[in-house]
Each structure stands twice: as C-alpha cells, then as structure tokens.
Design a protein around this motif. Structure first.
Motif, PDB file in Angstrom:
ATOM      1  N   THR A 122       9.573  -0.627  -1.707  1.00  0.00           N
ATOM      2  CA  THR A 122       9.069  -1.301  -2.896  1.00  0.00           C
ATOM      3  C   THR A 122       7.783  -2.038  -2.535  1.00  0.00           C
ATOM      4  N   ARG A 123       7.002  -2.365  -3.534  1.00  0.00           N
ATOM      5  CA  ARG A 123       5.788  -3.150  -3.308  1.00  0.00           C
ATOM      6  C   ARG A 123       6.077  -4.642  -3.386  1.00  0.00           C
ATOM      7  N   ASP A 124       7.228  -5.008  -3.919  1.00  0.00           N
ATOM      8  CA  ASP A 124       7.540  -6.394  -4.239  1.00  0.00           C
ATOM      9  C   ASP A 124       8.608  -6.969  -3.300  1.00  0.00           C
ATOM     10  N   GLY A 128       0.829  -1.209   0.000  1.00  0.00           N
ATOM     11  CA  GLY A 128       0.000   0.000   0.000  1.00  0.00           C
ATOM     12  C   GLY A 128       0.858   1.253   0.000  1.00  0.00           C
ATOM     13  N   PRO A 129       0.233   2.402   0.198  1.00  0.00           N
ATOM     14  CA  PRO A 129       0.978   3.664   0.234  1.00  0.00           C
ATOM     15  C   PRO A 129       2.012   3.664   1.365  1.00  0.00           C
ATOM     16  N   ALA A 130       3.197   4.137   1.061  1.00  0.00           N
ATOM     17  CA  ALA A 130       4.276   4.170   2.053  1.00  0.00           C
ATOM     18  C   ALA A 130       5.214   5.323   1.740  1.00  0.00           C
ATOM     19  N   ASP A 131       4.850   6.492   2.183  1.00  0.00           N
ATOM     20  CA  ASP A 131       5.669   7.681   1.949  1.00  0.00           C
ATOM     21  C   ASP A 131       6.342   8.117   3.246  1.00  0.00           C
ATOM     22  N   GLY A 132       7.414   8.874   3.101  1.00  0.00           N
ATOM     23  CA  GLY A 132       8.056   9.508   4.240  1.00  0.00           C
ATOM     24  C   GLY A 132       9.080   8.663   4.976  1.00  0.00           C
ATOM     25  N   PHE A 133       9.487   7.555   4.413  1.00  0.00           N
ATOM     26  CA  PHE A 133      10.499   6.736   5.064  1.00  0.00           C
ATOM     27  C   PHE A 133      11.886   7.147   4.578  1.00  0.00           C
TER      28      PHE A 133
END
Length: 80
Positions: free
Chosen positions: A48-50, A38-43
């Motif tokens: 990656t999604r995979d 899912g969405p994962a911003d700010g790290f």
C-alpha cells in the motif's frame, strides 16, 4: 514457533534488501504487508502507499522501518 507478522515500511533499496534477508527465515518473521509511496511491484505480499493502512491491518503485529531517519519518530509514535 509462530512467525512475527510485520509490515515493511519503505521498499526502496534498503527495504528490498531487508525483505530479501527476511525471506530466508519465514518461520521467524513474515512480511504480511509493505508500504511504499512509489512503484512497488513483484512482492509476495500486498503493498500500500499509506502507512495507516498497514497500521490498521489486523494481520500486522509490528513494523520495520526502512524509511528516512527524519520520519522515524513520527512513524514510531503512530505505531505505538
């Protein structure tokens, strides 16, 4: 001591909590990649999604699973 470089697999509530705790000890464990469908911003690390992307990354020495328990066995098999 060199930090163990890990991929944090699952960046939902529990994964974010673990990432925050590990950020306090970057000399021991360093998250170098995240995996989240899912969405994962700010790290401060690439996400990656995979899961296969993380396993293929030469910077990743180990994985930390913050995913549903019913997928752990397959994810562990893939990592090994």
């Amino acid at each position: 001591m060199t930090a163990l470089r890990v991929a944090m697999v699952g960046l939902g509530w529990w994964g974010r909590k673990m990432a925050a705790v590990l950020a306090a000890v970057p000399d021991r464990i360093a998250i170098v990649r995240g995996v989240e469908p899912g969405p994962a911003d700010g790290f401060p690390f690439p996400v990656t999604r995979d899961y296969d992307d993380a396993l293929a990354d030469p910077a990743v020495e180990a994985v930390i699973l913050a995913t549903p328990h019913d997928v752990h066995e397959a994810q562990i098999d893939e990592a090994v």
